[in-house]
Write an enzyme that holds these catalytic residues in place. Structure first.
Site, mmCIF file in Angstrom:
data_model
loop_
_atom_site.group_PDB
_atom_site.id
_atom_site.type_symbol
_atom_site.label_atom_id
_atom_site.label_comp_id
_atom_site.label_asym_id
_atom_site.label_seq_id
_atom_site.Cartn_x
_atom_site.Cartn_y
_atom_site.Cartn_z
ATOM 1 N N CYS A 1 5.334 -6.138 1.533
ATOM 2 C CA CYS A 1 5.680 -4.708 1.544
ATOM 3 C C CYS A 1 4.991 -3.975 2.696
ATOM 4 O O CYS A 1 5.274 -4.250 3.842
ATOM 5 C CB CYS A 1 5.380 -4.082 0.181
ATOM 6 S SG CYS A 1 6.191 -2.497 -0.023
ATOM 7 N N TYR A 2 4.032 -3.097 2.413
ATOM 8 C CA TYR A 2 3.332 -2.417 3.509
ATOM 9 C C TYR A 2 2.709 -3.452 4.452
ATOM 10 O O TYR A 2 2.699 -3.280 5.669
ATOM 11 C CB TYR A 2 2.243 -1.490 2.949
ATOM 12 C CG TYR A 2 1.386 -0.847 4.029
ATOM 13 C CD1 TYR A 2 1.817 0.295 4.688
ATOM 14 C CD2 TYR A 2 0.151 -1.397 4.401
ATOM 15 C CE1 TYR A 2 1.052 0.881 5.693
ATOM 16 C CE2 TYR A 2 -0.624 -0.824 5.396
ATOM 17 C CZ TYR A 2 -0.164 0.323 6.035
ATOM 18 O OH TYR A 2 -0.917 0.893 7.018
ATOM 19 N N HIS B 1 8.352 -7.519 -3.507
ATOM 20 C CA HIS B 1 7.091 -7.962 -4.127
ATOM 21 C C HIS B 1 7.295 -9.284 -4.880
ATOM 22 O O HIS B 1 7.700 -9.264 -6.036
ATOM 23 C CB HIS B 1 6.582 -6.883 -5.089
ATOM 24 C CG HIS B 1 6.070 -5.683 -4.382
ATOM 25 N ND1 HIS B 1 4.768 -5.559 -3.980
ATOM 26 C CD2 HIS B 1 6.703 -4.556 -3.967
ATOM 27 C CE1 HIS B 1 4.599 -4.408 -3.365
ATOM 28 N NE2 HIS B 1 5.758 -3.776 -3.338
ATOM 29 N N GLU C 1 5.132 -11.065 -6.182
ATOM 30 C CA GLU C 1 4.153 -11.219 -7.270
ATOM 31 C C GLU C 1 4.605 -10.561 -8.567
ATOM 32 O O GLU C 1 4.082 -10.859 -9.633
ATOM 33 C CB GLU C 1 2.799 -10.636 -6.827
ATOM 34 C CG GLU C 1 2.706 -9.116 -6.725
ATOM 35 C CD GLU C 1 3.289 -8.538 -5.433
ATOM 36 O OE1 GLU C 1 4.023 -9.259 -4.741
ATOM 37 O OE2 GLU C 1 3.023 -7.353 -5.140
ATOM 38 N N ASP D 1 -15.627 -13.470 -23.135
ATOM 39 C CA ASP D 1 -16.434 -13.662 -21.933
ATOM 40 C C ASP D 1 -17.828 -14.201 -22.248
ATOM 41 O O ASP D 1 -18.277 -15.176 -21.647
ATOM 42 C CB ASP D 1 -16.559 -12.347 -21.140
ATOM 43 C CG ASP D 1 -15.194 -11.820 -20.740
ATOM 44 O OD1 ASP D 1 -14.236 -12.615 -20.744
ATOM 45 O OD2 ASP D 1 -15.082 -10.618 -20.439
ATOM 46 N N GLY E 1 0.857 -1.183 0.000
ATOM 47 C CA GLY E 1 0.000 0.000 0.000
ATOM 48 C C GLY E 1 0.889 1.227 0.000
ATOM 49 O O GLY E 1 2.081 1.127 0.315
ATOM 50 N N LYS F 1 -9.258 -13.070 -16.562
ATOM 51 C CA LYS F 1 -9.363 -13.311 -18.005
ATOM 52 C C LYS F 1 -8.655 -14.600 -18.438
ATOM 53 O O LYS F 1 -9.188 -15.376 -19.224
ATOM 54 C CB LYS F 1 -8.749 -12.121 -18.751
ATOM 55 C CG LYS F 1 -9.132 -12.032 -20.197
ATOM 56 C CD LYS F 1 -10.515 -11.468 -20.323
ATOM 57 C CE LYS F 1 -10.957 -11.299 -21.746
ATOM 58 N NZ LYS F 1 -12.238 -10.604 -21.810
#
Ligand code: XMP
Length: 508
Positions: A81-82, A169, A171, A227, A54, A366
């Site tokens: 992180c945060y 991070h 990710e 979709d 954040g 997606k």
């Protein structure tokens, strides 16, 4: 029910990315705001919790905080992180503010890891850092498990309580082995078994839909996009004979597109209605050159045509919407300026009565929707289709739209798509635009005065920002030659070399 990991969002820019990575590890997760009541979290019986990053400092007056009780649930926690700083702060460690920090880091950072930690298999590697504050002392019971030259606590853990924190991070793809660190947290700490697969999802959804729908009648607006196609395939598998799909052909579709959609669903057991409304749309759009007006007309006309078709089929109990998870995560995120009114096609019809809306993809990203489509046996050309705007070619014919212009654009666009796909260019969206410019050329020995076509090709992961694609000259050459030779009324081809921002992906 799938094992669930809850991602508590503290305002980080990577919240969606974390969720996608967790799903890539075949673990189901949901992103919830940090304000979610602890009772709700408990009731979901999560296998693990992840705190996102954040923008704040834990000392900011308005910094997002969470009650300490979260650490009493007996659920493993990974703070990123945060999220890591907050964990340290709440459990009695020291977070030092950026003002006296020498440990501010941004970008790729050489990091050393303790391989005694279950998260880390390698002793060193690059991690992606983005922080001002840093943890200067870990809480009691924690050990430091990673460091960088300037950051004394790049990771920490309390193995006993299953609390883990990383300052970097994992990710973000720049973190070497980041996905494997997340996987280790999920499997080795949280005990996840990887029960989130599209095969399972298809099965449970089919059962759930059958139960919900009973002998009701279901209606779906099929655009041919990924979709709505996947939603149609899923519903068709669940309640085939009770499903009607209305495919409104606006006349603004690409070459062969309508036939491809029809071919995919013709023999699927559902009631498939292809409604050719192209003349009607062309008429309404005649003489209109303002992009937003085009969008509005198409959006309104679409609903009208859909409603008229729906009336013909009589009673409707359920209406299917192809909402996907990013739509849900993103909804309610502030009031950004309206650059283009994107979500204008496929809105809810006002004059069709139905009991309930079914959103069978609302939990999926997606790439999961595509995987589900493959699982359901949809053809690859539908499943891997690049995004195509609802208003279609109407926003790719610059200025007023005519049948002839659409025909020119369709052929030109087919050339662009063919050549880019043949050359294996990794563009995420690529197409032709018929500019409203005509210019003088020479063909044979004669003067021509014909249209200029622009090629647009971008790479992007989120379509909110995009880079123009560095297509090799040889490929541009082939596209240009084929276009002027094969498509009548094109005598000039240009390549758009602007990124987004400042341009947008579409021209209109
Ligand atoms: P822009 O042009 O805003 O496009 O950079 C970002 C993405 O959105 C698509 N797009 C639309 N999609 N209705 C849609 O459903 C629209 O009116 C619309 N306009 C743009 C565009 O193709 C790109 O993928």
């Amino acid at each position: 029910m799938n094992q669930t990991v809850i991602i508590l969002d503290f305002g980080g820019q990577y919240n969606q990315l974390i969720a996608r990575r967790v799903r890539e590890c075949n673990v189901y997760c949901e992103v919830l705001p940090y304000t979610t009541p602890i009772e709700k979290i408990k009731a979901m019986q999560p296998a693990g919790l992840i705190f996102t990053g954040g923008p704040n400092s834990v000392y900011d007056q308005n910094a997002p905080h969470i009650g300490k009780e979260i650490f009493t649930l007996g659920v493993p926690v990974l703070g990123i992180c945060y999220g890591c700083q907050l964990m340290a702060y709440l459990l009695g460690g020291v977070v030092s503010p950026a003002s006296d920090a020498t440990a501010r880091e941004y970008g790729k950072t050489q990091t050393t890891y303790q391989t005694s930690s279950v998260l880390f298999a390698d002793e060193a590697g690059i991690s992606w850092m983005s922080h001002g504050d840093y943890i200067s002392a870990v809480p009691e019971g924690f050990t430091v498990t990673a460091k960088t030259d300037v950051c004394p606590v790049a990771a920490m853990e309390c193995k006993e309580k299953k609390f883990y924190g990383v300052q970097f991070h994992p990710e973000v793809s720049h973190t070497e082995n980041g996905l494997s660190m997340l996987r280790r947290f999920l499997y080795d700490v949280c005990g996840c078994v990887g029960d989130w697969t599209m095969e399972n999802y298809a099965k449970t959804q089919v059962d759930a839909i059958r139960q919900k729908v009973g002998d009701g009648r279901v209606l779906l607006a099929l655009s041919g996009g990924v979709d709505s196609s996947v939603a149609a395939a899923l519903l068709s598998k669940a309640v085939g004979g009770q499903l009607t799909c209305i495919f409104v052909d606006t006349g603004m579709m690409r070459k062969n597109e309508g036939d491809e959609v029809e071919a995919a669903f013709q023999n699927s057991g559902m009631h498939f209605v292809r409604c050719d409304a192209s003349e009607q749309f062309l008429q309404k759009l005649s003489g209109v050159s303002d992009p937003e007006k085009k969008r509005r007309i198409i959006g309104e006309e679409f609903i009208r045509v859909f409603e008229a078709e729906a009336k013909k089929i009589g009673r409707v109990d359920f209406l299917v919407q192809g909402t996907i998870y990013p739509d849900i995560i993103e909804s309610g995120l502030g009031d950004a300026a309206v650059i283009k009114s994107h979500h204008n096609v496929g809105g809810l019809p006002e004059h069709v009565d139905f009991k309930e809306i079914i959103e069978p993809l609302r939990l999926l990203f997606k790439d999961e929707v595509r995987a589900l489509g493959r699982e359901l046996g949809l053809p690859e050309y539908l499943v891997s289709r690049q995004p195509f705007p609802g208003p279609g070619l109407a926003v790719r014919v610059i200025g007023d739209i005519t049948k002839d212009k659409l025909a020119i654009l369709r052929e030109a666009d087919a050339v662009v798509r063919e050549e880019i796909e043949k050359a294996g260019i990794p563009a995420n969206q690529y197409f032709a635009v018929l500019t409203n410019v005509r210019s003088v050329g020479v063909m044979g020995d004669a003067r021509t005065y014909d249209y200029m076509v622009a090629i647009r090709a971008v790479t992007t992961s989120d379509f909110m920002t995009a880079d123009y694609c560095k297509i090799p000259y040889a490929v541009l050459d082939r596209i240009s030659n084929r276009m002027v030779n094969e498509v009548k009324h094109i005598n000039r081809v240009v390549y758009d070399i602007t990124s987004k921002p400042p341009a947008t992906i579409e021209f209109e």
